[in-house]
Design an enzyme around this catalytic site. Structure first.
Site, short mmCIF file in Angstrom:
data_model
loop_
_atom_site.label_atom_id
_atom_site.label_comp_id
_atom_site.label_asym_id
_atom_site.label_seq_id
_atom_site.Cartn_x
_atom_site.Cartn_y
_atom_site.Cartn_z
CB CYS A 116 -130.59 -37.53 10.08
SG CYS A 116 -130.24 -35.83 9.57
CG HIS A 256 -128.40 -37.96 13.94
ND1 HIS A 256 -127.44 -37.76 12.97
CD2 HIS A 256 -129.38 -37.04 13.72
CE1 HIS A 256 -127.83 -36.76 12.19
NE2 HIS A 256 -128.99 -36.30 12.63
CG ASN A 286 -127.10 -33.18 11.28
OD1 ASN A 286 -126.66 -34.24 10.82
ND2 ASN A 286 -128.40 -32.98 11.41
#
Length: 332
Positions: A116, A256, A286
């Site tokens: 990520c 994020h 996500n």
């Protein structure tokens, strides 16, 4: 000679049409809308349903969107960095294929994988190339088809992830705008807490690995959450201190989009008011490498030239960090 900084000059994005809502997930696994929303902040996520399309398709659409909006000649692009955790296939670089498909035939390309944190790390890499003076236009794409590695019988992971892509163009700037500072870190202690066990050189694919669902993403949620909250917040706070910035100096936090509680904890550490925190997790979930550029894409019209932006991410491995960026243009 004026100092060269590397600034984002254009943004593009793409998400698939199919919406996987919490209500639909209630029919697939033992969960419910209230629980998902309370724990993650996610209401729906986008899924690329076409079986014959991979991450490259998402990336190509985001890149084409950027090229069209900014009126860029693909032949002027010097390099393409493809930030992804879900390449189309092993060995053959997805970024190379994407560059060819968008007409960037003068560019060299490669993939960058840091879970990520891939896009955040890619920003550092792209900016360094531009600041060196060697390249003028570096296209950075963050894209992931997370649905390709999610086990939709595992309620711990299937509620979190979605598919999507975003792209940014880095170019030289002589006004002091663009990337100002970065604090990037990693720690191998996280290797077993967020991973796909099989398919690599350690555990090659076999009949047993497929039967045991070892090609799907697995995570120890509590451990990942604990590390993510601490490290994203620490990195963001440190980047402010190192640049003598107060919470009043920060115009936007671009975190994020992994979990709304992690986002809130990071914003709380910086003592930022909610209106300064850019969030779209409720719509996309996500998207891994796609989260940061998709936030920039969704909120591009609100970003003003000279705005101080703090970006932060945390990913498997573990990888994490924060970047301080001065926005370089007003959206017309």
């Amino acid at each position: 000679m004026n100092t060269i900084t590397a600034a984002i000059t254009a943004v593009g994005g793409y998400v698939p049409d199919f919406v996987l809502s919490n209500k639909v997930l209630e029919t697939m696994v033992d969960t419910n809308d209230e629980w998902i929303t309370t724990r993650t902040g996610i209401k729906e996520r986008r899924i690329l349903k076409d079986a014959d399309k991979g991450t490259s398709y998402l990336a190509i659409q985001a890149a084409k969107d950027l090229i069209a909006k900014a009126n860029i000649d693909p032949l002027e692009i010097d390099m393409v960095i493809m930030a992804t955790a879900t390449p189309d296939m092993m060995v053959a670089s997805t970024g190379v294929y994407v560059a060819t498909e968008i007409g960037a035939s003068n560019a060299f390309a490669y993939d960058l994988q840091a879970a990520c944190s891939s896009f955040l790390y890619g920003m550092s890499t792209a900016a360094a190339y531009v600041q060196s003076g060697r390249y003028k236009k570096v296209l950075l794409i963050g894209a992931d088809k997370m649905s390709s590695i999610v086990d939709y019988t595992d309620r711990a992971t299937c509620i979190i992830f979605g598919d999507g892509a975003g792209a940014v163009l880095f170019e030289p700037n002589y006004e002091g705008l663009g990337l100002q500072d970065e604090y990037l870190r990693s720690d191998g202690v996280g290797r077993d807490f967020l991973k796909i066990p099989a398919g690599g050189s350690l555990i090659p694919a076999s009949e047993d690995t497929v039967k045991n669902r070892q090609h799907n993403i697995m995570q120890d949620g509590k451990t990942v959450f604990k590390y993510a909250v601490t490290n994203m917040a620490d990195a963001s706070e440190l980047i402010l201190q190192r640049n003598n910035l107060t919470n009043q100096d920060v115009d936007w936090l671009v975190p994020h989009q992994a979990n709304k509680r992690i986002i809130d904890a990071t914003a709380g550490r910086l003592e930022l008011e909610e209106s300064k925190v850019l969030v779209n997790i409720e719509r996309y979930g996500n998207t891994t490498s796609g989260t940061l550029p998709l936030v920039l894409y969704d909120f591009e019209k609100q970003l003003k030239k000279g705005d101080n932006i703090i970006l932060a991410a945390f990913g498997g491995g573990f990888t994490w960090g924060s970047i301080y960026l001065k926005w370089a243009y007003d959206k017309k």
